[in-house]
Write an enzyme that holds these catalytic residues in place. Structure first.
Site, PDB file in Angstrom:
ATOM      1  N   SER A  30     -75.845  -8.248  -0.224  1.00 26.16           N
ATOM      2  CA  SER A  30     -75.699  -6.803   0.049  1.00 26.16           C
ATOM      3  C   SER A  30     -74.253  -6.343  -0.178  1.00 26.16           C
ATOM      4  O   SER A  30     -74.038  -5.209  -0.633  1.00 26.16           O
ATOM      5  CB  SER A  30     -76.176  -6.455   1.463  1.00 26.16           C
ATOM      6  OG  SER A  30     -75.283  -6.929   2.443  1.00 26.16           O
ATOM      7  N   ASN A  31     -73.278  -7.165   0.118  1.00 30.07           N
ATOM      8  CA  ASN A  31     -71.894  -6.776  -0.180  1.00 30.07           C
ATOM      9  C   ASN A  31     -71.649  -6.711  -1.687  1.00 30.07           C
ATOM     10  O   ASN A  31     -70.927  -5.835  -2.173  1.00 30.07           O
ATOM     11  CB  ASN A  31     -70.905  -7.732   0.493  1.00 30.07           C
ATOM     12  CG  ASN A  31     -70.686  -7.389   1.952  1.00 30.07           C
ATOM     13  OD1 ASN A  31     -70.020  -6.411   2.277  1.00 30.07           O
ATOM     14  ND2 ASN A  31     -71.275  -8.181   2.839  1.00 30.07           N
ATOM     15  N   HIS A  58     -65.400 -11.097   5.955  1.00 30.19           N
ATOM     16  CA  HIS A  58     -65.849 -11.900   7.090  1.00 30.19           C
ATOM     17  C   HIS A  58     -66.268 -10.947   8.213  1.00 30.19           C
ATOM     18  O   HIS A  58     -65.560  -9.968   8.487  1.00 30.19           O
ATOM     19  CB  HIS A  58     -64.704 -12.813   7.557  1.00 30.19           C
ATOM     20  CG  HIS A  58     -65.096 -13.688   8.706  1.00 30.19           C
ATOM     21  ND1 HIS A  58     -65.885 -14.802   8.542  1.00 30.19           N
ATOM     22  CD2 HIS A  58     -64.838 -13.586  10.034  1.00 30.19           C
ATOM     23  CE1 HIS A  58     -66.083 -15.367   9.726  1.00 30.19           C
ATOM     24  NE2 HIS A  58     -65.463 -14.648  10.645  1.00 30.19           N
TER      25      HIS A  58
HETATM   26  C1  GRF Z   1     -71.734 -10.917   5.387  1.00 31.01           C
HETATM   27  O1  GRF Z   1     -71.898 -10.689   6.767  1.00 31.01           O
HETATM   28  C2  GRF Z   1     -70.332 -11.349   5.099  1.00 31.01           C
HETATM   29  O2  GRF Z   1     -69.391 -10.781   5.949  1.00 31.01           O
HETATM   30  C3  GRF Z   1     -70.390 -12.839   5.322  1.00 31.01           C
HETATM   31  O3  GRF Z   1     -71.650 -13.227   4.851  1.00 31.01           O
HETATM   32  C4  GRF Z   1     -72.544 -12.122   4.917  1.00 31.01           C
HETATM   33  C5  GRF Z   1     -73.061 -11.929   3.530  1.00 31.01           C
HETATM   34  O4  GRF Z   1     -74.046 -10.918   3.454  1.00 31.01           O
HETATM   35  N1  GRF Z   1     -69.297 -13.498   4.657  1.00 31.01           N
HETATM   36  P1  GRF Z   1     -74.508 -10.381   2.055  1.00 31.01           P
HETATM   37  O5  GRF Z   1     -74.997 -11.582   1.260  1.00 31.01           O
HETATM   38  O6  GRF Z   1     -73.341  -9.713   1.405  1.00 31.01           O
HETATM   39  O7  GRF Z   1     -75.615  -9.422   2.349  1.00 31.01           O
END
Ligand code: GRF
Length: 217
Positions: free
Chosen positions: A23-24, A119
Site C-alpha cells: 500500500s505504501n 516504519h
Molecule cells: C507498513 O506499516 C510499513 O510502515 C512497514 O510495513 C508495512 C508495509 O505495508 N514497514 P504496505 O506493504 O506498504 O501496505
C-alpha cells in the site's frame, strides 16, 4: 553528504522494494503519476513472488521483478543481484516499503544516502516488528510513523519526516495500525518529493531539509 538535485532535469527514477501488500508503494506510485512530481517509479522489486503488491504495480503499468534470496549462496550475492536489477532499470533512489529484510553494507554503499524506509512508530521508540502492539502494551498516548534513511542498524537511520497519531481508548493493534497507515500514505510521498527535489542532506545522524529555492529572474 547530499543528493544532487535533479528536480530541474528529468524525474528521479525510483526502485521500490516490497515483500507484501504494497500500500505504501501504491501511495508513492500515485504521487509519481502527477505531472509535477519530481520522481518516477522505474521498478517495483520483491523478494517474494507472492507479494500482492506486484500485481498492484503491474496494474499501474509499472515494471516489476522478483529476486529471491534462496536462489543465492549468501546475502552478498543476493544483494549484488538486487543492485544489478535496480541498475538495469537505471534506479537512482530506493524506497523500502514493507520490505522485510535488512540490507547490508554492500547494498547501502551502492546507494549511499539514497535508501529510504517507512516504519510504523515514532522512532526511536519501538523499532522492529509488531510495533503497534508494543506501543499499546507500553501505554503511549501517541504513536505514528517515521520515514528515515536506511543504515545497517535496523530502523535506526537519520529521520526525514514523522507524523503522530493519537492512541485511542479501545484501540487494538489493527485499529492503531490502520490509523498510522493513513499517515504513512501521506508522509512517504512527501519525503520522496523532498528527496527527489534534492532537499535532504544527511548530517551525522540527522537530516537537514533545505527550504525550497525561490529563483529570481
Ligand atoms: C507498513 O506499516 C510499513 O510502515 C512497514 O510495513 C508495512 C508495509 O505495508 N514497514 P504496505 O506493504 O506498504 O501496505
Amino acid at each position: 553528504m547530499g543528493w544532487t538535485t535533479r528536480s530541474e532535469a528529468s524525474p528521479v527514477k525510483l526502485g521500490i522494494l516490497i515483500s507484501g501488500r504494497g500500500s505504501n508503494m501504491v501511495s508513492i506510485a500515485e504521487a509519481c503519476a502527477s505531472p509535477d512530481f519530481p520522481a518516477d517509479v522505474a521498478l517495483v522489486l520483491s523478494d517474494k513472488p507472492t507479494a500482492a503488491g506486484l500485481d498492484k504495480a503491474a496494474s499501474m503499468g509499472i515494471a516489476t521483478a522478483v529476486v529471491e534470496p534462496g536462489a543465492f549462496a549468501d546475502r552478498g550475492e543476493f544483494e549484488a543481484a538486487l543492485i544489478a536489477t535496480l541498475q538495469q532499470h537505471e534506479v537512482e533512489g530506493v524506497c523500502l516499503a514493507g520490505f522485510m529484510r535488512l540490507l547490508g553494507g554492500g547494498f547501502l554503499a551502492a546507494y549511499r544516502d539514497r535508501v529510504l524506509n517507512i516504519h510504523p512508530s515514532l522512532l526511536p521508540a519501538f523499532p522492529g516488528l509488531d510495533v503497534q502492539q508494543k506501543a499499546l502494551d507500553h501505554g503511549v498516548r501517541y504513536s505514528g510513523c517515521t520515514v528515515h534513511f536506511v543504515t545497517e542498524e535496523m530502523d535506526a537511520g537519520p529521520i526525514v519526516l514523522q507524523a503522530a497519531v493519537p492512541v485511542l481508548g479501545g484501540d487494538d493493534a489493527d485499529a492503531l495500525a490502520a490509523r498510522i497507515l493513513e499517515q504513512e500514505h501521506r508522509a512517504y510521498p512527501e519525503a520522496v518529493r523532498l528527496f527527489a527535489e534534492g532537499r535532504l542532506h544527511v548530517v551525522g545522524r540527522t537530516v537537514r531539509i533545505d527550504t525550497p529555492r525561490t529563483d529570481t529572474v
